[in-house]
Design an enzyme around this catalytic site. Structure first.
Site, mmCIF file in Angstrom:
data_model
loop_
_atom_site.group_PDB
_atom_site.id
_atom_site.type_symbol
_atom_site.label_atom_id
_atom_site.label_comp_id
_atom_site.label_asym_id
_atom_site.label_seq_id
_atom_site.Cartn_x
_atom_site.Cartn_y
_atom_site.Cartn_z
ATOM 1 N N ASP A 140 -0.299 -0.125 -5.949
ATOM 2 C CA ASP A 140 -0.368 1.331 -5.862
ATOM 3 C C ASP A 140 0.836 1.932 -6.577
ATOM 4 O O ASP A 140 1.818 1.240 -6.873
ATOM 5 C CB ASP A 140 -0.330 1.782 -4.397
ATOM 6 C CG ASP A 140 -1.524 1.291 -3.596
ATOM 7 O OD1 ASP A 140 -2.528 0.868 -4.213
ATOM 8 O OD2 ASP A 140 -1.448 1.325 -2.362
ATOM 9 N N ASP A 142 3.585 4.660 -5.690
ATOM 10 C CA ASP A 142 4.141 5.430 -4.583
ATOM 11 C C ASP A 142 5.164 6.422 -5.117
ATOM 12 O O ASP A 142 6.119 6.037 -5.798
ATOM 13 C CB ASP A 142 4.793 4.502 -3.562
ATOM 14 C CG ASP A 142 3.794 3.558 -2.924
ATOM 15 O OD1 ASP A 142 2.868 4.047 -2.263
ATOM 16 O OD2 ASP A 142 3.933 2.335 -3.100
#
Length: 212
Positions: A140, A142
């Site tokens: 991901d 972030d």
């Protein structure tokens, strides 16, 4: 160095990695050699000027460990905002192959144009700050946005649009003077969110107000 100068998600390097490893019960992967290179992540927790709540991370998601760091052990600090300003994703050898870094290169100009006070956290922040590559194609992205007052409508729309990125999951945490919340949750609920505070998580309708 005191806890008043450090914020959650700041990365800190140890002044004496062997000494820290010697006096703490650490998992096998958190060796003195690893800690001499890998920064620790400041956690949100109760603290004093003498002790800093930190998290250790290794090369995989399973390698995480919470600890307390004597303030005298802090040799160097890099903030998420510094990582964003340095823009080292442009020079990363796998910048075109990692969706998180491709997305970062795409959204950085949007965040700058929106005058967001933003930074990079998570695996991307760790990788860019210390050069130890813990990213993989499924990582991901972030991000941290710091906002002393409620987000202006235009900025809120810009940030919310990033959550719909089709190439990679982008998670945005918004830090207020009283804690931090996930923007994705606030978009979903239209208001009420779980606010992470130094005293633990609380449900909040207005994250920019003191919590009862």
């Amino acid at each position: 160095m005191t806890t008043s100068t450090l914020l959650p998600h700041d990365l800190v390097w140890l002044a004496d990695a062997p000494g820290f490893a010697r006096v703490n019960a650490l998992p096998e992967w958190a060796s003195a050699a690893w800690l001499a290179c890998a920064p620790l992540v400041v956690r949100r927790d109760g603290a004093s000027d003498a002790r800093i709540p930190v998290g250790l991370r290794g090369t995989t998601r399973a390698q995480r460990h919470a600890a307390w760091l004597p303030a005298a052990q802090v040799a160097r600090v890099v903030t998420p905002g510094t990582i964003a300003r340095q823009a080292r994703w442009r020079d990363h050898p796998r910048h075109a192959a990692l969706p998180a870094l491709v997305a970062l290169a795409r959204v950085a100009p949007l965040l700058d144009a929106a005058q967001a006070n933003w930074g990079v956290t998570g695996g991307a922040g760790f990788t860019l700050a210390c050069g130890i590559d813990v990213l993989h194609p499924g990582s991901d992205l972030d991000l941290l946005v710091t906002a002393a007052t409620p987000l202006p409508a235009e900025l809120a729309r810009t940030l919310a649009a990033l959550l719909d990125d089709a190439q990679v999951r982008i998670d945005i945490q918004v830090a207020t003077p009283f804690g931090a919340f996930a923007l994705r949750e606030r978009v979903r609920t239209g208001g009420r969110v779980l606010l992470k505070t130094v005293n633990g998580p609380v449900m909040s309708q207005d994250p920019w107000q003191p919590q009862p």
